[in-house]
Design an enzyme around this catalytic site. Sequence first.
Site, PDB file in Angstrom:
ATOM      1  N   TRP A 131     -14.926  -1.223  -4.658  1.00 65.91           N
ATOM      2  CA  TRP A 131     -15.414  -0.832  -3.217  1.00 65.91           C
ATOM      3  C   TRP A 131     -16.327   0.469  -3.358  1.00 65.91           C
ATOM      4  O   TRP A 131     -17.036   0.459  -2.327  1.00 65.91           O
ATOM      5  CB  TRP A 131     -13.915  -0.640  -2.703  1.00 65.91           C
ATOM      6  CG  TRP A 131     -12.925  -1.805  -2.690  1.00 65.91           C
ATOM      7  CD1 TRP A 131     -11.802  -1.900  -2.980  1.00 65.91           C
ATOM      8  CD2 TRP A 131     -13.106  -3.238  -1.883  1.00 65.91           C
ATOM      9  NE1 TRP A 131     -11.395  -3.213  -2.741  1.00 65.91           N
ATOM     10  CE2 TRP A 131     -12.432  -4.021  -2.172  1.00 65.91           C
ATOM     11  CE3 TRP A 131     -14.595  -3.645  -1.141  1.00 65.91           C
ATOM     12  CZ2 TRP A 131     -12.069  -5.336  -1.732  1.00 65.91           C
ATOM     13  CZ3 TRP A 131     -14.329  -4.946  -0.894  1.00 65.91           C
ATOM     14  CH2 TRP A 131     -13.509  -5.695  -1.124  1.00 65.91           C
ATOM     15  N   ASP A 147     -12.264   6.348   2.056  1.00 65.06           N
ATOM     16  CA  ASP A 147     -11.775   5.081   2.413  1.00 65.06           C
ATOM     17  C   ASP A 147     -10.331   4.797   2.063  1.00 65.06           C
ATOM     18  O   ASP A 147     -10.175   4.638   0.650  1.00 65.06           O
ATOM     19  CB  ASP A 147     -12.802   3.905   1.475  1.00 65.06           C
ATOM     20  CG  ASP A 147     -12.169   2.447   1.658  1.00 65.06           C
ATOM     21  OD1 ASP A 147     -11.301   2.391   2.164  1.00 65.06           O
ATOM     22  OD2 ASP A 147     -13.052   1.675   0.902  1.00 65.06           O
ATOM     23  N   LYS A 190      -4.165  -4.292   4.413  1.00 63.82           N
ATOM     24  CA  LYS A 190      -3.446  -3.870   3.008  1.00 63.82           C
ATOM     25  C   LYS A 190      -2.001  -3.371   3.878  1.00 63.82           C
ATOM     26  O   LYS A 190      -0.907  -3.943   3.242  1.00 63.82           O
ATOM     27  CB  LYS A 190      -4.085  -3.082   2.401  1.00 63.82           C
ATOM     28  CG  LYS A 190      -5.546  -3.445   2.025  1.00 63.82           C
ATOM     29  CD  LYS A 190      -5.859  -4.625   1.212  1.00 63.82           C
ATOM     30  CE  LYS A 190      -7.442  -5.000   1.129  1.00 63.82           C
ATOM     31  NZ  LYS A 190      -8.419  -4.146   0.762  1.00 63.82           N
TER      32      LYS A 190
HETATM   33  C1  LIG Z   1     -10.043  -4.485   0.879  1.00 66.91           C
HETATM   34  C2  LIG Z   1     -10.668  -3.099   0.838  1.00 66.91           C
HETATM   35  C3  LIG Z   1     -11.952  -3.026   1.245  1.00 66.91           C
HETATM   36  C4  LIG Z   1     -12.621  -4.239   2.161  1.00 66.91           C
HETATM   37  O1  LIG Z   1     -11.874  -4.577   3.281  1.00 66.91           O
HETATM   38  P1  LIG Z   1     -12.697  -5.514   4.327  1.00 66.91           P
HETATM   39  O2  LIG Z   1     -11.658  -5.170   5.598  1.00 66.91           O
HETATM   40  O3  LIG Z   1     -12.447  -6.638   3.700  1.00 66.91           O
HETATM   41  O4  LIG Z   1     -14.029  -5.121   4.624  1.00 66.91           O
HETATM   42  C5  LIG Z   1     -12.483  -1.665   1.210  1.00 66.91           C
HETATM   43  N1  LIG Z   1     -12.167  -0.891   0.545  1.00 66.91           N
HETATM   44  C6  LIG Z   1     -10.814  -0.947  -0.086  1.00 66.91           C
HETATM   45  C7  LIG Z   1     -10.300   0.443  -0.708  1.00 66.91           C
HETATM   46  C8  LIG Z   1     -10.215  -1.964   0.112  1.00 66.91           C
HETATM   47  O5  LIG Z   1      -8.927  -2.248  -0.457  1.00 66.91           O
END
Ligand SMILES: *Cc1c(COP(=O)(O)O)cnc(C)c1O
Length: 362
Positions: free
Chosen positions: A103, A173, A197
Amino acid sequence: MSQRVHNFGAGPAALPLDVLKRVQADLLDFESTGMSILEMSHRSKVYDRVHQEAMADIKTLLGASDDYEVLFMGGGARTQFALVPMNLRPSGASADYWTTGNWSRLAIAEARKAGEAREPWSSEETGHDRVPQAGEVEVDPAAAYLHYTSNNTVAGTQYHHVPDAGDVPLVCDMSSDIFSRPVDLTPFGLIYAGAQKNLGPAGVTVVIVRRDLWERSPASLPDTLSYAKMAAKASLLNTPPVFAIYIAGLVVKKLLAGGGLGEVEARNNSKAATLYGAIDGSEGFYQGHAQTASRSLMNVTFRLNQQDLEPVFIAEAAEAGLAGLKGHRSVGGIRASIYNAISAESVAALVGFMGDFQRRHG
Ligand SMILES: *Cc1c(COP(=O)(O)O)cnc(C)c1O
């Protein structure tokens, strides 16, 4: 109804059962309006209260001062990979990115499409098995911000400290560990998280942004992509993802009612200790992917010593009602995601299965 499984999927992930039941009960007639929340105006009084409460509750949960705004945006966390540099990196300036998994690698790739991004640290060479420890990486004092990924969902690593970037604002993030533990917001300029998540259903991305950062948004940006414009309209510039916001709001109310993030962290620590204990106590039958100091409390990644047994493990686990354990294709092996909504009972069921599997195949 068929029996609900122990759901260790990485995302969209398990939601608390009482929240799902509440959604079910609310669905056809929301608060005596004679319609569901899916069918009402986002400008209605009823929806507005849901929206404002979700924002306020998120701020309460984080202990956020009025210097911070909560935004509800679309496009998932990946859209934030692009919006962060578009909004926060002035033209000609550079930003720092620490790469600790797929990511964060995608985040810097987006940032490099339109300007300069420095990558002083990457765990690529060792298969993203760790994150930098405190003081290990120097931050460019002129950077517009430092971007990092607090929990690496795929590799199963997590920061257990907040990087010290001096006066450079942190952009994080937190998609896969938001609200899993208390956080001191002071060094953070912006935090973002796709909800699916740890927070709610897919469809909304929560952005917590400090005033001095949202004020950087250039006027030339499209309105719906501008933090400043979204903040000015309380994320009601256009139709927000109402259903996802409503459910995320219920999840946050549940966390507040349960005593807040300190309580959440204690439960998460205990679940992770149980699962890592089972791995470490298996005499090498199970082998953790992450280095010990970087182990994630949210996504526990491991291999079997006999890798040809991994598909058998996953299939037998599914038979036993343990779902979602297949590791991401880039890492392989097993990944057990044990987000907030995963109970200690589910973790105990997994550990019981692991012991049994080892007795039969070890
Ligand atoms: C799942 C995830 C993403 C991507 O998320 P989307 O909502 O599918 O764009 C980005 N960063 C992390 C750390 C993730 O776990």
